[in-house]
Motif scaffolding. Structure first.
Motif, PDB file in Angstrom:
ATOM      1  N   LEU A 107       0.833  -1.201   0.000  1.00  0.00           N
ATOM      2  CA  LEU A 107       0.000   0.000   0.000  1.00  0.00           C
ATOM      3  C   LEU A 107       0.867   1.250   0.000  1.00  0.00           C
ATOM      4  CD1 LEU A 107      -2.737   1.438   0.176  1.00  0.00           C
ATOM      5  CD2 LEU A 107      -2.573   1.229   2.667  1.00  0.00           C
ATOM      6  N   GLY A 108       1.894   1.258   0.829  1.00  0.00           N
ATOM      7  CA  GLY A 108       2.789   2.408   0.891  1.00  0.00           C
ATOM      8  C   GLY A 108       3.488   2.693  -0.429  1.00  0.00           C
ATOM      9  N   GLU A 109       3.617   1.673  -1.269  1.00  0.00           N
ATOM     10  CA  GLU A 109       4.279   1.817  -2.566  1.00  0.00           C
ATOM     11  C   GLU A 109       3.352   2.390  -3.635  1.00  0.00           C
ATOM     12  OE1 GLU A 109       5.563  -2.176  -3.377  1.00  0.00           O
ATOM     13  OE2 GLU A 109       6.854  -2.235  -1.604  1.00  0.00           O
ATOM     14  N   ILE A 110       2.032   2.254  -3.467  1.00  0.00           N
ATOM     15  CA  ILE A 110       1.105   2.643  -4.541  1.00  0.00           C
ATOM     16  C   ILE A 110       0.078   3.693  -4.148  1.00  0.00           C
ATOM     17  CG2 ILE A 110       1.355   0.431  -5.746  1.00  0.00           C
ATOM     18  CD1 ILE A 110      -1.337  -0.422  -4.531  1.00  0.00           C
ATOM     19  N   THR A 112      -1.915   6.982  -3.342  1.00  0.00           N
ATOM     20  CA  THR A 112      -1.867   8.391  -3.748  1.00  0.00           C
ATOM     21  C   THR A 112      -3.123   9.090  -3.226  1.00  0.00           C
ATOM     22  OG1 THR A 112      -3.122   8.202  -5.808  1.00  0.00           O
ATOM     23  CG2 THR A 112      -0.748   7.702  -5.916  1.00  0.00           C
ATOM     24  N   PRO A 113      -3.129  10.409  -3.164  1.00  0.00           N
ATOM     25  CA  PRO A 113      -4.344  11.116  -2.755  1.00  0.00           C
ATOM     26  C   PRO A 113      -5.492  10.946  -3.749  1.00  0.00           C
ATOM     27  CG  PRO A 113      -2.426  12.549  -2.555  1.00  0.00           C
ATOM     28  CD  PRO A 113      -1.984  11.312  -3.283  1.00  0.00           C
ATOM     29  N   ALA A 114      -5.202  10.539  -4.974  1.00  0.00           N
ATOM     30  CA  ALA A 114      -6.232  10.417  -6.007  1.00  0.00           C
ATOM     31  C   ALA A 114      -7.061   9.142  -5.903  1.00  0.00           C
ATOM     32  CB  ALA A 114      -5.584  10.484  -7.391  1.00  0.00           C
ATOM     33  N   HIS A 115      -6.564   8.124  -5.221  1.00  0.00           N
ATOM     34  CA  HIS A 115      -7.295   6.861  -5.105  1.00  0.00           C
ATOM     35  C   HIS A 115      -8.488   6.997  -4.151  1.00  0.00           C
ATOM     36  CE1 HIS A 115      -3.530   5.017  -6.625  1.00  0.00           C
ATOM     37  NE2 HIS A 115      -4.356   4.100  -7.108  1.00  0.00           N
ATOM     38  N   LEU A 133      -2.237   5.937   4.849  1.00  0.00           N
ATOM     39  CA  LEU A 133      -3.064   6.826   4.027  1.00  0.00           C
ATOM     40  C   LEU A 133      -2.890   8.288   4.428  1.00  0.00           C
ATOM     41  CD1 LEU A 133      -6.301   4.677   3.623  1.00  0.00           C
ATOM     42  CD2 LEU A 133      -4.321   4.884   2.092  1.00  0.00           C
ATOM     43  N   ARG A 134      -2.708   8.545   5.719  1.00  0.00           N
ATOM     44  CA  ARG A 134      -2.415   9.921   6.158  1.00  0.00           C
ATOM     45  C   ARG A 134      -1.101  10.399   5.552  1.00  0.00           C
ATOM     46  NH1 ARG A 134      -4.761   8.257  10.931  1.00  0.00           N
ATOM     47  NH2 ARG A 134      -2.794   7.580  11.823  1.00  0.00           N
ATOM     48  N   GLU A 135      -0.097   9.527   5.575  1.00  0.00           N
ATOM     49  CA  GLU A 135       1.213   9.884   5.019  1.00  0.00           C
ATOM     50  C   GLU A 135       1.150  10.210   3.532  1.00  0.00           C
ATOM     51  OE1 GLU A 135       4.404   7.151   5.851  1.00  0.00           O
ATOM     52  OE2 GLU A 135       3.796   6.979   7.958  1.00  0.00           O
ATOM     53  N   CYS A 136       0.294   9.519   2.797  1.00  0.00           N
ATOM     54  CA  CYS A 136       0.221   9.774   1.353  1.00  0.00           C
ATOM     55  C   CYS A 136      -0.698  10.946   1.029  1.00  0.00           C
ATOM     56  CB  CYS A 136      -0.209   8.517   0.593  1.00  0.00           C
ATOM     57  SG  CYS A 136      -1.984   8.275   0.448  1.00  0.00           S
ATOM     58  N   GLY A 137      -1.385  11.482   2.022  1.00  0.00           N
ATOM     59  CA  GLY A 137      -2.240  12.642   1.798  1.00  0.00           C
ATOM     60  C   GLY A 137      -3.655  12.326   1.390  1.00  0.00           C
ATOM     61  N   ALA A 138      -4.099  11.099   1.575  1.00  0.00           N
ATOM     62  CA  ALA A 138      -5.476  10.730   1.218  1.00  0.00           C
ATOM     63  C   ALA A 138      -6.456  11.408   2.174  1.00  0.00           C
ATOM     64  CB  ALA A 138      -5.660   9.215   1.273  1.00  0.00           C
ATOM     65  N   GLY A 139      -7.462  12.062   1.633  1.00  0.00           N
ATOM     66  CA  GLY A 139      -8.477  12.712   2.453  1.00  0.00           C
ATOM     67  C   GLY A 139      -9.462  11.716   3.028  1.00  0.00           C
TER      68      GLY A 139
END
Length: 149
Positions: A107-110, A112-115, A133-139
């Motif tokens: 998950l950490g490899e793929i 993005t906030p767009a998913h 998910l917080r680290e990748c910027g997902a709302g």
């Protein structure tokens, strides 16, 4: 107390947020253990609706033997034109050819906030996934959770 017809009783029902959105960007579904049940249901729903967006399913368990319904999940994911299944186990012998670790590793490899994200599993898995998910910027508006335990 004896119950008779007409008596009222209170009940509580599951209240996760793993319903499938009608317009879906690329999606990542993460299942831990028996959390595969709601994820399998979502994948089947997407296949029935002939969804064509990319869908990655990460399914984690402690051992390969604990990946219940793996064949059913693989068959459902195969019905998606842009579907990919990534089983991940924490402990495996030398015969396991898949990913090792936790579902949060790929998950950490793929991520993005767009998913759009759908996750179902025990609290430690859900909490670890939410941290990634917080680290990748997902709302939070892009994350649907079924946390149980």
């Amino acid at each position: 107390m004896r119950w008779r017809s007409g008596h009222r009783c209170r009940s509580r029902f599951p209240s996760g947020t793993c319903g499938c959105a009608t317009t879906i960007p690329p999606a990542i579904l993460i299942a831990g253990g028996t959390g595969v049940a709601p994820v399998l249901s979502l994948v089947r729903h997407m296949a029935e609706r002939r969804r064509t967006h990319p869908v990655t399913v990460l399914y984690g368990a402690n051992t390969p033997g604990e990946l219940v319904c793996l064949d059913e999940l693989a068959a459902a994911v195969a019905q998606l034109p842009e579907g990919e299944l990534v089983p991940v186990v924490a402990q495996a012998d030398g015969t396991w050819e898949g990913r090792r670790g936790f579902a949060t590793t790929p998950l950490g490899e793929i991520a993005t906030p767009a998913h759009r994200y759908y996750l179902a599993g025990p609290p430690p898995m859900v909490d670890a996934t939410m941290a990634v998910l917080r680290e990748c910027g997902a709302g939070l508006d892009r994350i649907h959770v079924d946390k149980f335990g």
